[in-house]
Design a protein around this motif. Sequence first.
Motif, PDB file in Angstrom:
ATOM      1  N   CYS A  69       6.271  12.414  -0.156  1.00  0.00           N
ATOM      2  CA  CYS A  69       6.803  11.304  -0.681  1.00  0.00           C
ATOM      3  C   CYS A  69       7.916  10.748   0.299  1.00  0.00           C
ATOM      4  O   CYS A  69       8.070   9.762   0.438  1.00  0.00           O
ATOM      5  CB  CYS A  69       7.711  11.623  -1.874  1.00  0.00           C
ATOM      6  N   ALA A  70       8.808  11.976   1.087  1.00  0.00           N
ATOM      7  CA  ALA A  70       9.777  11.529   1.983  1.00  0.00           C
ATOM      8  C   ALA A  70       9.191  10.874   3.160  1.00  0.00           C
ATOM      9  O   ALA A  70       9.547   9.740   3.686  1.00  0.00           O
ATOM     10  CB  ALA A  70      10.064  12.971   2.474  1.00  0.00           C
ATOM     11  N   ARG A  71       7.650  11.098   3.582  1.00  0.00           N
ATOM     12  CA  ARG A  71       7.076  10.758   4.568  1.00  0.00           C
ATOM     13  C   ARG A  71       6.674   9.111   4.209  1.00  0.00           C
ATOM     14  O   ARG A  71       6.985   8.379   5.077  1.00  0.00           O
ATOM     15  CB  ARG A  71       5.736  11.366   4.948  1.00  0.00           C
ATOM     16  N   LEU A  72       6.067   9.053   3.180  1.00  0.00           N
ATOM     17  CA  LEU A  72       5.964   7.468   2.631  1.00  0.00           C
ATOM     18  C   LEU A  72       7.022   6.641   2.434  1.00  0.00           C
ATOM     19  O   LEU A  72       7.110   5.493   2.957  1.00  0.00           O
ATOM     20  CB  LEU A  72       5.186   7.600   1.343  1.00  0.00           C
ATOM     21  N   ALA A  73       8.246   7.381   2.134  1.00  0.00           N
ATOM     22  CA  ALA A  73       9.461   6.563   2.137  1.00  0.00           C
ATOM     23  C   ALA A  73       9.830   6.091   3.374  1.00  0.00           C
ATOM     24  O   ALA A  73      10.390   5.047   3.458  1.00  0.00           O
ATOM     25  CB  ALA A  73      10.512   7.272   1.233  1.00  0.00           C
ATOM     26  N   ALA A  74       9.917   7.012   4.253  1.00  0.00           N
ATOM     27  CA  ALA A  74      10.026   6.721   5.822  1.00  0.00           C
ATOM     28  C   ALA A  74       9.325   5.580   6.393  1.00  0.00           C
ATOM     29  O   ALA A  74       9.866   4.598   7.026  1.00  0.00           O
ATOM     30  CB  ALA A  74      10.148   7.975   6.421  1.00  0.00           C
ATOM     31  N   GLU A  75       8.118   5.601   5.919  1.00  0.00           N
ATOM     32  CA  GLU A  75       7.269   4.569   6.519  1.00  0.00           C
ATOM     33  C   GLU A  75       7.548   3.412   5.864  1.00  0.00           C
ATOM     34  O   GLU A  75       7.609   2.409   6.418  1.00  0.00           O
ATOM     35  CB  GLU A  75       5.793   4.976   6.123  1.00  0.00           C
ATOM     36  N   SER A  79       0.901  -1.283  -0.042  1.00  0.00           N
ATOM     37  CA  SER A  79       0.086  -0.039  -0.160  1.00  0.00           C
ATOM     38  C   SER A  79       0.772   1.423   0.063  1.00  0.00           C
ATOM     39  O   SER A  79       0.673   2.162  -0.681  1.00  0.00           O
ATOM     40  CB  SER A  79      -1.124  -0.054   1.239  1.00  0.00           C
ATOM     41  N   LEU A  80       2.000   1.172   0.794  1.00  0.00           N
ATOM     42  CA  LEU A  80       2.952   2.512   0.696  1.00  0.00           C
ATOM     43  C   LEU A  80       3.584   2.727  -0.558  1.00  0.00           C
ATOM     44  O   LEU A  80       3.668   3.687  -0.916  1.00  0.00           O
ATOM     45  CB  LEU A  80       3.871   2.112   1.765  1.00  0.00           C
ATOM     46  N   VAL A  81       3.960   1.478  -1.204  1.00  0.00           N
ATOM     47  CA  VAL A  81       4.640   1.621  -2.318  1.00  0.00           C
ATOM     48  C   VAL A  81       3.608   2.060  -3.352  1.00  0.00           C
ATOM     49  O   VAL A  81       4.061   3.043  -4.150  1.00  0.00           O
ATOM     50  CB  VAL A  81       5.134   0.508  -2.959  1.00  0.00           C
TER      51      VAL A  81
END
Length: 70
Positions: free
Chosen positions: A37-43, A8-10
């Motif tokens: 994008c930065a937040r999603l990549a960290a997650e 889901s995050l990807v």
Amino acid sequence: MADSPLDSLVERLEQTAAALRAGELEPERAAALVDECARLAAEAGAELDRGVRAGESGLGAPPGQLALEQ
């Protein structure tokens, strides 16, 4: 079958990146999407870490990978 949290995050990261690549955003909106994008990549990184740690919990190595001797 339900998507994993990582899937889901990807998917969300890919959608957000596509919106940025389209180049049709106001600068403020583009900046907000870069932050997203930065937040999603960290997650996603945290989710990967959780997956690795779960593998270390005695459940064995993932398929196709040899377990390290301790």
